[in-house]
Design a protein around this motif. Sequence first.
Motif, PDB file in Angstrom:
ATOM      1  N   ALA A 178       5.516   0.746  14.157  1.00  0.00           N
ATOM      2  CA  ALA A 178       6.451  -0.205  13.544  1.00  0.00           C
ATOM      3  C   ALA A 178       7.621   0.550  12.902  1.00  0.00           C
ATOM      4  O   ALA A 178       8.782   0.146  13.021  1.00  0.00           O
ATOM      5  N   ALA A 179       7.334   1.642  12.239  1.00  0.00           N
ATOM      6  CA  ALA A 179       8.397   2.443  11.606  1.00  0.00           C
ATOM      7  C   ALA A 179       9.322   3.042  12.660  1.00  0.00           C
ATOM      8  O   ALA A 179      10.550   3.043  12.508  1.00  0.00           O
ATOM      9  N   ALA A 230       0.875  -1.183   0.000  1.00  0.00           N
ATOM     10  CA  ALA A 230       0.000   0.000   0.000  1.00  0.00           C
ATOM     11  C   ALA A 230       0.910   1.230   0.000  1.00  0.00           C
ATOM     12  O   ALA A 230       0.625   2.229   0.651  1.00  0.00           O
ATOM     13  N   ASP A 231       2.000   1.137  -0.746  1.00  0.00           N
ATOM     14  CA  ASP A 231       3.074   2.136  -0.656  1.00  0.00           C
ATOM     15  C   ASP A 231       3.176   2.988  -1.914  1.00  0.00           C
ATOM     16  O   ASP A 231       4.254   3.189  -2.478  1.00  0.00           O
ATOM     17  N   VAL A 232       2.044   3.503  -2.325  1.00  0.00           N
ATOM     18  CA  VAL A 232       2.027   4.261  -3.580  1.00  0.00           C
ATOM     19  C   VAL A 232       2.882   5.519  -3.493  1.00  0.00           C
ATOM     20  O   VAL A 232       3.492   5.935  -4.483  1.00  0.00           O
ATOM     21  N   MET A 233       2.961   6.143  -2.318  1.00  0.00           N
ATOM     22  CA  MET A 233       3.734   7.387  -2.219  1.00  0.00           C
ATOM     23  C   MET A 233       5.234   7.111  -2.294  1.00  0.00           C
ATOM     24  O   MET A 233       5.955   7.800  -3.014  1.00  0.00           O
ATOM     25  N   ALA A 234       5.703   6.094  -1.582  1.00  0.00           N
ATOM     26  CA  ALA A 234       7.131   5.776  -1.634  1.00  0.00           C
ATOM     27  C   ALA A 234       7.531   5.409  -3.060  1.00  0.00           C
ATOM     28  O   ALA A 234       8.594   5.831  -3.551  1.00  0.00           O
ATOM     29  N   GLN A 235       6.685   4.664  -3.731  1.00  0.00           N
ATOM     30  CA  GLN A 235       6.991   4.290  -5.113  1.00  0.00           C
ATOM     31  C   GLN A 235       6.975   5.513  -6.025  1.00  0.00           C
ATOM     32  O   GLN A 235       7.796   5.633  -6.947  1.00  0.00           O
ATOM     33  N   LEU A 290      10.779   8.536   4.206  1.00  0.00           N
ATOM     34  CA  LEU A 290       9.640   7.649   3.966  1.00  0.00           C
ATOM     35  C   LEU A 290      10.045   6.239   4.372  1.00  0.00           C
ATOM     36  O   LEU A 290      11.117   5.763   3.997  1.00  0.00           O
ATOM     37  N   VAL A 291       9.201   5.589   5.142  1.00  0.00           N
ATOM     38  CA  VAL A 291       9.491   4.223   5.593  1.00  0.00           C
ATOM     39  C   VAL A 291       8.343   3.331   5.137  1.00  0.00           C
ATOM     40  O   VAL A 291       7.172   3.693   5.273  1.00  0.00           O
TER      41      VAL A 291
END
Lengths: 219, 219
Positions: free
Chosen positions: A176-177, A99-104, A144-145
């Motif tokens: 968790a991060a 669910a990491d659309v921003m990091a990508q 970003l983690v």
Amino acid sequence: YLDATRGYGAEIVLTDDIQSAFEKADELQRAGLALVHPFDDMAVAAGQGTVGLEILQDLPGVTRLYVSIGGGGLIAGMATAVKASHPHVHLVGVETRGADVMAQSVAAGRLIKLAEITSIARTLGAPMASPMTLDHVRRLVDDLVVVDDDETIAAMVHILERTKTLVEPAAACCLAAARRHVAEFQPHDQIVILMCGGNASVADLAKWTNSKSRNELPE
Amino acid sequence: YLDATRGYGAEIVLTDDIQSAFEKADELQRAGLALVHPFDDMAVAAGQGTVGLEILQDLPGVTRLYVSIGGGGLIAGMATAVKASHPHVHLVGVETRGADVMAQSVAAGRLIKLAEITSIARTLGAPMASPMTLDHVRRLVDDLVVVDDDETIAAMVHILERTKTLVEPAAACCLAAARRHVAEFQPHDQIVILMCGGNASVADLAKWTNSKSRNELPE
């Protein structure tokens, strides 16, 4: 969630997927209703930014701040609000793998569209960020983690059993991060981990804790 | 719970049952440690009574108050504190079936000893009240309600999913008792349901919600 939402007075229109949900929302908007976009709306982001102002009020010495990212509206507003007066706060955006659309998108330098959301953190599952939110994250977020679902579940169980508060994976991922960063923490650090969202049922909890090889959090 | 308790700095001595736990506690007391009795201690009850004072401070117009009963120390202290200045507050003591030593003792007019605790509300499972607590309950508590485990679980799930707060059955039973009284409530009533205790793990939740034919709370 549907029962609870109806209980608070809402009329719910269900659609098959997120794409058709947005189409239906457009249609209802044309019929005269107001659209409250989940992230791509400057007014909503500004409203969410007041969370940042409240944090500064309660803890003026905050040095690190963890905020989760779905489409990025919450962090866009909070980043703007916090960095305006406290530019040295280390702001960490958190997503879950799948669910990491921003990091990508940040890695690619452009808006990426996810074909599928595979993380349990469904409420982080925006298939795409927006130009507005991507721009804010690139300018104002320091780090970003992306954490795994297993780490997120362990954090969620820890929060529930130790603080007696139910948060959803989209919130627990921030703890968790932060745990990944423990070695970096300094004695003077004042750390805020934003817990936004408690949309998890007892059935969800049972499913997540059974289906995953649960990683106990180290003490 | 053990991990959490150790995490807070405690040394834990485990015994086979509650009887041998009390014997071990006596032994440690003779060795110079202080015994903090779970209910039969006027000082502990007086301390718990301050919960009642805080309620009066926050809600001076309270008319009904629900408090759960294990051995009866909490309600003895609260009843004394509340009734001294607010004698007309309707005070309801709550137990679960199978952990209802106080209701049985009041009905019998003497201290009853339970051979076995069959309710899931283990922390209400004092096998016996004390002369002090029985006396306080008889003089100061207006009503005793014994609810079933099913009602208690439904209340616990409701509290968790709607307020995002994890409480144990020994606390949730108070909401279950209040629900039985809904028809009696008056428009002017100001009702307090004491939620004391969050000793429930995710594994407990899964077990309780699976093993019971879960009664959904009526809206």
